[in-house]
Write a protein that holds these residues in place. Structure first.
Motif, PDB file in Angstrom:
ATOM      1  N   SER A 183       0.826  -1.204   0.000  1.00  0.00           N
ATOM      2  CA  SER A 183       0.000   0.000   0.000  1.00  0.00           C
ATOM      3  C   SER A 183       0.860   1.254   0.000  1.00  0.00           C
ATOM      4  O   SER A 183       2.041   1.227   0.366  1.00  0.00           O
ATOM      5  CB  SER A 183      -0.924   0.025   1.226  1.00  0.00           C
ATOM      6  OG  SER A 183      -0.159   0.119   2.416  1.00  0.00           O
ATOM      7  N   ILE A 184       0.233   2.344  -0.422  1.00  0.00           N
ATOM      8  CA  ILE A 184       0.837   3.669  -0.380  1.00  0.00           C
ATOM      9  C   ILE A 184      -0.086   4.570   0.419  1.00  0.00           C
ATOM     10  O   ILE A 184      -1.304   4.524   0.259  1.00  0.00           O
ATOM     11  CB  ILE A 184       1.022   4.251  -1.801  1.00  0.00           C
ATOM     12  CG1 ILE A 184       2.017   3.417  -2.613  1.00  0.00           C
ATOM     13  CG2 ILE A 184       1.470   5.714  -1.741  1.00  0.00           C
ATOM     14  CD1 ILE A 184       2.101   3.827  -4.077  1.00  0.00           C
TER      15      ILE A 184
ATOM     16  N   ALA B 159      -4.978   4.964  -7.101  1.00  0.00           N
ATOM     17  CA  ALA B 159      -5.819   3.973  -6.431  1.00  0.00           C
ATOM     18  C   ALA B 159      -6.626   3.150  -7.428  1.00  0.00           C
ATOM     19  O   ALA B 159      -6.768   1.929  -7.271  1.00  0.00           O
ATOM     20  CB  ALA B 159      -6.756   4.672  -5.444  1.00  0.00           C
ATOM     21  N   ILE B 160      -7.164   3.801  -8.460  1.00  0.00           N
ATOM     22  CA  ILE B 160      -7.965   3.048  -9.421  1.00  0.00           C
ATOM     23  C   ILE B 160      -7.095   2.358 -10.472  1.00  0.00           C
ATOM     24  O   ILE B 160      -7.460   1.307 -10.997  1.00  0.00           O
ATOM     25  CB  ILE B 160      -9.040   3.926 -10.088  1.00  0.00           C
ATOM     26  CG1 ILE B 160      -8.426   5.049 -10.929  1.00  0.00           C
ATOM     27  CG2 ILE B 160      -9.975   4.494  -9.033  1.00  0.00           C
ATOM     28  CD1 ILE B 160      -9.460   5.853 -11.727  1.00  0.00           C
TER      29      ILE B 160
ATOM     30  N   ALA C 291      -4.034  -4.814  -6.817  1.00  0.00           N
ATOM     31  CA  ALA C 291      -2.713  -5.236  -6.336  1.00  0.00           C
ATOM     32  C   ALA C 291      -2.187  -4.340  -5.226  1.00  0.00           C
ATOM     33  O   ALA C 291      -1.594  -4.807  -4.251  1.00  0.00           O
ATOM     34  CB  ALA C 291      -1.723  -5.264  -7.502  1.00  0.00           C
ATOM     35  N   VAL C 292      -2.376  -3.029  -5.376  1.00  0.00           N
ATOM     36  CA  VAL C 292      -1.840  -2.060  -4.418  1.00  0.00           C
ATOM     37  C   VAL C 292      -2.938  -1.071  -4.063  1.00  0.00           C
ATOM     38  O   VAL C 292      -3.588  -0.515  -4.949  1.00  0.00           O
ATOM     39  CB  VAL C 292      -0.630  -1.302  -5.003  1.00  0.00           C
ATOM     40  CG1 VAL C 292      -0.130  -0.230  -4.044  1.00  0.00           C
ATOM     41  CG2 VAL C 292       0.501  -2.271  -5.344  1.00  0.00           C
ATOM     42  N   ARG C 293      -3.134  -0.853  -2.770  1.00  0.00           N
ATOM     43  CA  ARG C 293      -4.079   0.164  -2.320  1.00  0.00           C
ATOM     44  C   ARG C 293      -3.342   1.496  -2.142  1.00  0.00           C
ATOM     45  O   ARG C 293      -2.208   1.527  -1.670  1.00  0.00           O
ATOM     46  CB  ARG C 293      -4.715  -0.225  -0.986  1.00  0.00           C
ATOM     47  CG  ARG C 293      -5.594  -1.456  -1.047  1.00  0.00           C
ATOM     48  CD  ARG C 293      -6.249  -1.745   0.302  1.00  0.00           C
ATOM     49  NE  ARG C 293      -5.267  -1.939   1.365  1.00  0.00           N
ATOM     50  CZ  ARG C 293      -5.031  -1.068   2.329  1.00  0.00           C
ATOM     51  NH1 ARG C 293      -5.698   0.075   2.386  1.00  0.00           N
ATOM     52  NH2 ARG C 293      -4.133  -1.332   3.264  1.00  0.00           N
ATOM     53  N   VAL C 294      -4.010   2.589  -2.500  1.00  0.00           N
ATOM     54  CA  VAL C 294      -3.414   3.917  -2.361  1.00  0.00           C
ATOM     55  C   VAL C 294      -4.431   4.829  -1.690  1.00  0.00           C
ATOM     56  O   VAL C 294      -5.559   4.978  -2.164  1.00  0.00           O
ATOM     57  CB  VAL C 294      -3.010   4.514  -3.722  1.00  0.00           C
ATOM     58  CG1 VAL C 294      -2.268   5.844  -3.519  1.00  0.00           C
ATOM     59  CG2 VAL C 294      -2.134   3.530  -4.508  1.00  0.00           C
TER      60      VAL C 294
ATOM     61  N   TYR D 139     -10.072  -2.974   2.518  1.00  0.00           N
ATOM     62  CA  TYR D 139     -10.994  -2.597   1.451  1.00  0.00           C
ATOM     63  C   TYR D 139     -11.118  -1.077   1.319  1.00  0.00           C
ATOM     64  O   TYR D 139     -12.030  -0.565   0.675  1.00  0.00           O
ATOM     65  CB  TYR D 139     -12.370  -3.237   1.674  1.00  0.00           C
ATOM     66  CG  TYR D 139     -13.189  -3.386   0.406  1.00  0.00           C
ATOM     67  CD1 TYR D 139     -12.756  -4.219  -0.636  1.00  0.00           C
ATOM     68  CD2 TYR D 139     -14.386  -2.700   0.243  1.00  0.00           C
ATOM     69  CE1 TYR D 139     -13.504  -4.351  -1.792  1.00  0.00           C
ATOM     70  CE2 TYR D 139     -15.143  -2.828  -0.918  1.00  0.00           C
ATOM     71  CZ  TYR D 139     -14.688  -3.654  -1.934  1.00  0.00           C
ATOM     72  OH  TYR D 139     -15.434  -3.790  -3.092  1.00  0.00           O
ATOM     73  N   VAL D 140     -10.182  -0.369   1.908  1.00  0.00           N
ATOM     74  CA  VAL D 140     -10.157   1.092   1.805  1.00  0.00           C
ATOM     75  C   VAL D 140      -9.154   1.459   0.720  1.00  0.00           C
ATOM     76  O   VAL D 140      -7.962   1.161   0.831  1.00  0.00           O
ATOM     77  CB  VAL D 140      -9.759   1.745   3.145  1.00  0.00           C
ATOM     78  CG1 VAL D 140      -9.746   3.266   3.003  1.00  0.00           C
ATOM     79  CG2 VAL D 140     -10.705   1.314   4.259  1.00  0.00           C
ATOM     80  N   ASN D 141      -9.633   2.098  -0.332  1.00  0.00           N
ATOM     81  CA  ASN D 141      -8.766   2.417  -1.475  1.00  0.00           C
ATOM     82  C   ASN D 141      -9.253   3.710  -2.125  1.00  0.00           C
ATOM     83  O   ASN D 141     -10.448   3.880  -2.370  1.00  0.00           O
ATOM     84  CB  ASN D 141      -8.799   1.278  -2.501  1.00  0.00           C
ATOM     85  CG  ASN D 141      -7.807   1.480  -3.614  1.00  0.00           C
ATOM     86  OD1 ASN D 141      -6.655   1.856  -3.377  1.00  0.00           O
ATOM     87  ND2 ASN D 141      -8.212   1.227  -4.851  1.00  0.00           N
ATOM     88  N   GLY D 142      -8.317   4.627  -2.385  1.00  0.00           N
ATOM     89  CA  GLY D 142      -8.675   5.893  -2.989  1.00  0.00           C
ATOM     90  C   GLY D 142      -9.339   6.856  -2.020  1.00  0.00           C
ATOM     91  O   GLY D 142      -9.982   7.819  -2.430  1.00  0.00           O
TER      92      GLY D 142
END
Length: 270
Positions: free
Chosen positions: A133-134, A167-168, A173-176, A231-234
């Motif tokens: 993640s970032i 994020a999208i 693969a990677v959450r941002v 499940y938190v992304n963007g």
């Protein structure tokens, strides 16, 4: 602990929010790469969390793409993996567009935005490998405008939309994600928090009646990077004590003398 066996890079890790973030990840079991352009500050934080045994210190100027590349290479050479990149390094800026010159504008954009682009670009293949993640440190000043902070407002707004774009583009693969602190008691903000007249002007603006502590921002960063936020992304997590919940209208309960007076003024504020 949530970060046992994990490797985390924190840019601007030598003080303020960055230092608090380094300490939080180290406390939760991570091996932390403390990256800062101030060697002495970096070494002080590194020593405080246990030195080079489990962690790594790197002197890096985030506006230098080659230095960022070396930071990533050193991390992989030492640990063989990367789980989280915290893009925290940044700079403030005061002045209207008629006050600042192009060099100043470019420097703010390089430190606050381009560094995030390049560090994320270089780290991405390694984060894909770990499902990492970032977390980008933006600001409440990226969500609306402040008087006299044109370059900073523009830069932090760019950080927020860059966060959404990454994020999208890189899920699943990677959450941002991003955090947007409000006024925080850091060395960078001493000109604000250490000025009695400015702090008096914040009366009624900060519902929590104080600036944030750096560790309060760090705890939110650690959450977003963890499996607890799987499940938190963007997302932009605002940490401003309710400051941006305020419409900007006057503090009616103070001006009108309490709740009992508001009933008679109800139609006036609609």
């Amino acid at each position: 602990m949530r970060y046992d066996g994990k490797v985390v890079i924190v840019t601007g890790g030598g003080s303020g929010i960055g230092e608090a973030t380094v300490r939080r990840f180290a406390q939760e079991g991570a091996s932390v790469v403390v990256a800062d352009n101030r060697a002495e500050a970096m070494r002080g934080v590194l020593a405080a969390i246990g030195g080079e045994g489990r962690h790594l210190g790197v002197v890096v100027d985030v506006i230098d793409p080659d230095a960022i590349g070396r930071m990533i290479d050193d991390t992989m050479a030492r640990f063989g993996r990367l789980d989280t990149l915290v893009n925290n390094a940044g700079m403030g800026s005061f002045g209207k567009v008629t006050d600042i010159d192009l060099d100043h504008w470019n420097t703010v954009m390089a430190v606050d935005v381009a560094s995030i682009f390049w560090a994320s670009r270089q780290a991405m293949p390694h984060l894909v490998a770990t499902g990492g993640s970032i977390v980008n440190v933006a600001s409440a000043s990226g969500m609306a405008a402040d008087y006299g902070f044109a370059a900073y407002n523009a830069a932090k707004a760019a950080v927020l939309n860059l966060t959404r774009a990454m994020a999208i583009d890189h899920a699943p693969a990677v959450r941002v994600n991003a955090v947007s602190p409000g006024l925080t008691a850091t060395p960078l903000a001493t000109g604000l928090t250490g000025n009695p007249a400015i702090m008096q002007a914040y009366d009624g603006v900060l519902p929590m009646a104080r600036p944030a502590r750096p560790d309060e921002i760090a705890s939110a960063i650690a959450f977003l990077a963890s499996d607890d936020a799987s499940y938190v992304n963007g997302h932009n997590l605002v940490i401003d004590g309710g400051m941006t919940a305020h419409t900007g209208q006057p503090h009616f309960t103070k001006l009108l003398g309490g709740d009992s007076h508001l009933a008679g003024a109800d139609t006036a504020v609609r």
